[in-house]
Design a protein around this motif. Sequence first.
Motif, mmCIF file in Angstrom:
data_model
loop_
_atom_site.group_PDB
_atom_site.id
_atom_site.type_symbol
_atom_site.label_atom_id
_atom_site.label_comp_id
_atom_site.label_asym_id
_atom_site.label_seq_id
_atom_site.Cartn_x
_atom_site.Cartn_y
_atom_site.Cartn_z
ATOM 1 N N ILE A 187 -19.801 -34.181 147.678
ATOM 2 C CA ILE A 187 -19.231 -35.123 146.298
ATOM 3 C C ILE A 187 -19.115 -34.671 145.285
ATOM 4 O O ILE A 187 -18.778 -34.968 143.985
ATOM 5 C CB ILE A 187 -19.023 -36.509 146.360
ATOM 6 N N GLY A 188 -20.567 -35.093 143.991
ATOM 7 C CA GLY A 188 -20.946 -34.944 143.429
ATOM 8 C C GLY A 188 -20.525 -33.874 142.608
ATOM 9 O O GLY A 188 -19.997 -33.805 141.605
ATOM 10 N N LYS A 189 -20.905 -32.840 143.501
ATOM 11 C CA LYS A 189 -20.787 -31.598 142.608
ATOM 12 C C LYS A 189 -18.905 -30.907 143.014
ATOM 13 O O LYS A 189 -18.841 -30.212 142.004
ATOM 14 C CB LYS A 189 -21.026 -30.431 143.608
ATOM 15 N N LEU A 190 -18.414 -31.248 143.890
ATOM 16 C CA LEU A 190 -17.173 -31.427 143.861
ATOM 17 C C LEU A 190 -16.095 -32.048 142.420
ATOM 18 O O LEU A 190 -14.846 -31.610 142.525
ATOM 19 C CB LEU A 190 -16.370 -31.595 145.154
ATOM 20 N N SER A 191 -16.709 -33.587 142.721
ATOM 21 C CA SER A 191 -15.652 -34.075 141.998
ATOM 22 C C SER A 191 -16.099 -33.466 140.522
ATOM 23 O O SER A 191 -15.812 -34.271 139.341
ATOM 24 C CB SER A 191 -16.041 -35.279 141.534
ATOM 25 N N GLY A 192 -17.246 -32.916 139.921
ATOM 26 C CA GLY A 192 -17.328 -32.636 138.722
ATOM 27 C C GLY A 192 -18.870 -33.427 138.073
ATOM 28 O O GLY A 192 -19.456 -33.316 136.722
ATOM 29 N N ASN A 193 -19.107 -34.483 138.346
ATOM 30 C CA ASN A 193 -20.482 -34.883 137.844
ATOM 31 C C ASN A 193 -21.499 -34.390 137.771
ATOM 32 O O ASN A 193 -21.587 -33.834 138.602
ATOM 33 C CB ASN A 193 -20.171 -36.837 139.200
#
Length: 324
Positions: A318-324
Amino acid sequence: MRRKIRYSIMAIAVFAAAVYLNNTSLLASHRQGMPVLLAHRGIAQRFDERDLTNDTCTAARMLPPKHDYLENTIRSIRAGFDAGADIVEVDVHPTTDGQFAIFHDWTLDCRTNGHGLTRAHSMAQMKALDIGYGYTADGGKTFPFRGTGIGQMPTLDEVLQTFPDRRLLINVKSRDPSEGEKLAAVLNALSAARLELIMVYGGNEPVQTIQRLAPDVKTASRASLKACLLGYIGYGWTGILPQACKNTMVLVPVNIAPWLWGWPDRFLNRMEAGNSVVFALGPYRGGDFSTGIDTPELLAKLPVDYSGGIWTNEIEAIGKLSGN
């Protein structure tokens, strides 16, 4: 009679328009920025979540491992932050020698080579345990992490010292108010700046004790979450924020979110005005609370440009997908 009916219809229309204008998110100021990501237990081994009970040994239901991190360890917490987490959740238990151990389970038997209640042991005893002992993905044929977790159970003090400027969510696993007293004493010894980075959730009784003894700390319990969401759904359209929604952490399942007046931006702004933070979860299906936002499909259910909090068990994805 017709005039009275016409006036009644006009009054209803005006009232409905006022409610709409007071609650539509379209007219609310948009919250800028990226979502705030909360990594549940840092980076952890995932397990089969079907038909879980309070007594289920999740380590014995581990899915085939994709990494070698063990939850609630310094290494796991650091990896969670490195993967994009703004906040990491950890679980605590009091020990017989006055410390707090970072460990999830109520007993030691599932994950470790120890036995009995977690809180019935000293920290020295738990430091000697292998916290990777019980993990198996093939019904007990192999134990890939056995021998790797000796000495890896940290104390709360160690976590606070290792991550002095990072945000933490502390989960109190009991319903014992004395545990709230002990944790409040630890929190009140921190600086004001450090205390701002700490939140606590867990059993109703210890959380209520922390609310009383450490009132500056944002807290949440099952009772407070239920009171906040039901109260807000019931009369949040007035713009009045329920007391249970103030200075707290609000967990919002994605299938409940559309029922919240002004979701997302007006709702988020109202909660921020009440000094509260919001985290979106996976769908609520009754019984225990919901899972995290752990898949691209669930992430896509959040509004475009959503900038509130996201609770996830898969921070590395999710960190990668959300751009964080």
